[in-house]
Design an enzyme around this catalytic site. Structure first.
Site, mmCIF file in Angstrom:
data_model
loop_
_atom_site.group_PDB
_atom_site.id
_atom_site.type_symbol
_atom_site.label_atom_id
_atom_site.label_comp_id
_atom_site.label_asym_id
_atom_site.label_seq_id
_atom_site.Cartn_x
_atom_site.Cartn_y
_atom_site.Cartn_z
ATOM 1 C CD GLU A 70 -10.647 6.574 -0.751
ATOM 2 O OE1 GLU A 70 -10.973 7.422 -1.620
ATOM 3 O OE2 GLU A 70 -9.581 5.925 -0.786
ATOM 4 C CD GLU A 119 -7.908 10.084 -5.185
ATOM 5 O OE1 GLU A 119 -7.859 8.998 -5.800
ATOM 6 O OE2 GLU A 119 -7.399 10.237 -4.054
ATOM 7 C CG HIS A 174 -6.927 9.025 -0.777
ATOM 8 N ND1 HIS A 174 -6.119 8.620 -1.801
ATOM 9 C CD2 HIS A 174 -6.143 9.057 0.328
ATOM 10 C CE1 HIS A 174 -4.894 8.403 -1.347
ATOM 11 N NE2 HIS A 174 -4.876 8.656 -0.061
ATOM 12 C CG HIS A 203 -4.273 8.706 -5.556
ATOM 13 N ND1 HIS A 203 -4.985 7.880 -4.721
ATOM 14 C CD2 HIS A 203 -3.098 8.066 -5.819
ATOM 15 C CE1 HIS A 203 -4.281 6.771 -4.503
ATOM 16 N NE2 HIS A 203 -3.135 6.864 -5.156
HETATM 17 ZN ZN LIG Z 1 -6.810 8.182 -3.764
#
Ligand SMILES: [Zn+2]
Length: 374
Positions: free
Chosen positions: A335, A169, A259, A166
């Protein structure tokens, strides 16, 4: 007064720039129109003047809850990034700034440019243990690059790390920069122990097209790469296609997919409890890894995160689940927050490139805890 976003990773649509106290802006959606949240632009104005900027389509963004308690990121020198007073109200994200220089860059998070990505590859390739491999081309014909750290000993474990599936990010590539830098520090005993037992395969930027285009979540075709791992294709998701091919050659013994999370103000891991192959041995490894990371970084915690998948219910199109099931190895989605870690809040910068880099260094301690000696 003017606003511009015509640069690498830029994203903003200017609606009204007549009055300094009512600048109206909108975020441009990713290709395909399904996702948006990333913004990145420059404001030129008058030193000492107060500006009020309103992102008027904030309520239509992919994660509107991500604006709650969120503070926009800014920099004058593009090195040091700090937070600006920001408020989400009536569907608009309002940002206040009093200019201290002629120009300020304002973004969703500290950008990690394609040029800096090139610098990263070049800077590390001069190390004798590093080789940079061209895996293939993206849809916009950018290089998909793999940083291999290690030697030709195939009996060693294969550690795979991927970041920025992504593209918005960006904290993920900051983390990778810190991790590689520490791994190559010949004085660091954790790094030396790790490299004695593992080769590292690192993709610092899985989605360079999305990054340059100023996307939040998708590649040039509007595809969310982290839903492509079961059946990647050269037409829709060459980035995943090439990485999966290489993984089949090297095998995978540990996977770390990095992420950022728009909503939760914490650092957390998502494990692979829901994959069909999950067993007691993988569960024990997860406990060992998480306990080590808790000790290595007080920015990590295990109280807040995603709900665990029920046994056998994991979505195998997601990278960490697909890798866990294909290779039977420990496999994580990491994350980091766009906001801050509320357990250890830092009011000036909140979550930052610097803290992402330190978390990358700390991650090596946890990796060392789960990789067996040869
Ligand atoms: Zn992500």
């Amino acid at each position: 007064m003017r606003i511009s976003a015509n640069f690498d990773g830029g994203n903003i649509d200017v609606i009204n720039v007549q009055a300094p106290n009512n600048i109206e802006l909108a975020i441009c959606p990713d290709e395909g129109g399904e996702f948006f949240q990333w913004f990145n632009f420059k404001l030129d104005g008058t030193i000492g003047m107060q500006y009020q900027l309103h992102i008027v389509n904030a309520d239509k963004a992919s994660y509107p809850q991500g604006w709650e308690n969120y503070q926009a990121v800014a920099s004058y020198d593009r090195e040091h990034w700090f937070r600006l007073p920001t408020r989400y109200h009536d569907g608009r994200l309002s940002i206040e700034v009093e200019l201290e220089c002629d120009s300020i860059q304002i973004a969703y998070f500290a950008p990690y440019s394609y040029e800096r990505h090139q610098d990263l590859l070049a800077q590390f390739q001069v190390h004798p243990m590093v080789s940079v491999e061209h895996l293939g081309l993206t849809l916009d014909e950018r290089d998909l690059s793999l940083v291999k750290i290690g030697d030709a000993d195939e009996s060693k474990a294969s550690v795979w790390i991927t970041a920025r599936q992504h593209p918005g990010e960006t904290m993920a590539e900051w983390l990778v920069e810190g991790l590689i830098s520490q791994l190559l520090d010949g004085d660091n005993p954790v790094s030396r122990a790790l490299l004695a037992k593992a080769n590292f395969y690192i993709v610092p930027n899985m989605n360079p097209d999305g990054g340059v285009r100023g996307h939040l979540r998708t590649n040039a075709a509007g595809v969310n790469l982290n839903r492509e791992w079961q059946s990647p294709s050269l037409e829709k998701s060459p980035e995943v296609f090439h990485v999966v091919n290489k993984m089949q050659q090297t095998g995978v013994d540990l996977f770390y997919d990095v992420h950022g999370d728009e909503d939760l103000p914490y650092v957390f891991l998502a494990g692979c409890e829901g994959v069909p192959r999950f067993d007691d041995a993988m569960n024990t490894l997860q406990q060992t890894f998480e306990n080590a990371l808790l000790l290595a970084s007080p920015d990590f915690q295990t109280q807040f995160g995603y709900d665990e998948d029920a046994p056998g219910q994991a979505n195998l199109t997601v990278a960490s689940n697909w890798v866990a099931d294909r290779f039977g190895c420990l496999s994580y989605t990491l994350e980091m927050p766009f906001k801050d870690n509320d357990d250890l809040a830092e009011p000036i910068q909140a979550w930052s490139p610097e803290r992402s880099i330190l978390l990358g260094e700390a991650s090596l301690v946890a990796m060392n805890a789960v990789l067996n000696k040869r």
